[in-house]
Write a protein that holds these residues in place. Sequence first.
Motif, PDB file in Angstrom:
ATOM      1  N   UNK A   7      -8.315  11.345 -44.566  1.00 39.90           N
ATOM      2  CA  UNK A   7      -8.200  12.455 -45.522  1.00 39.90           C
ATOM      3  C   UNK A   7      -7.536  13.662 -44.869  1.00 39.90           C
ATOM      4  N   UNK A   8      -6.665  14.300 -45.615  1.00 40.63           N
ATOM      5  CA  UNK A   8      -5.942  15.440 -45.077  1.00 40.63           C
ATOM      6  C   UNK A   8      -6.599  16.761 -45.447  1.00 40.63           C
ATOM      7  N   UNK A   9      -7.392  16.790 -46.515  1.00 45.39           N
ATOM      8  CA  UNK A   9      -8.050  18.022 -46.950  1.00 45.39           C
ATOM      9  C   UNK A   9      -9.368  18.222 -46.226  1.00 45.39           C
ATOM     10  N   UNK A  10     -10.081  19.268 -46.628  1.00 47.17           N
ATOM     11  CA  UNK A  10     -11.383  19.517 -46.003  1.00 47.17           C
ATOM     12  C   UNK A  10     -12.382  18.424 -46.358  1.00 47.17           C
ATOM     13  N   UNK A  11     -13.182  18.062 -45.400  1.00 46.12           N
ATOM     14  CA  UNK A  11     -14.177  17.002 -45.571  1.00 46.12           C
ATOM     15  C   UNK A  11     -15.560  17.645 -45.497  1.00 46.12           C
TER      16      UNK A  11
END
Length: 89
Positions: A7-11
Amino acid sequence: MRHSKLPTGPVTPIEDPSVALLLALPLAVLALFVAISYPLQAVALTVGAVVGLKLLQRSLAARVRRTAGRVREIRIPGVGTVRFRVRPR
């Protein structure tokens, strides 16, 4: 890294179980084993707890009805006096 499946966004982090759950789960398993080992005592204890809680509920409800509308005061040092009323639903 163009073809990565991460995932590239915030986790959001995984929530850890609370300390209460970590303590309650083994105690619940232990209570289950005790209840299986001593079924008559477990039933008597459960019935006694239910009856006791029901009596407590009724006595507290009766006390609230008797004292409904009366102004109570609590003195808190350094703060002052807090006045409150308890009214039944």
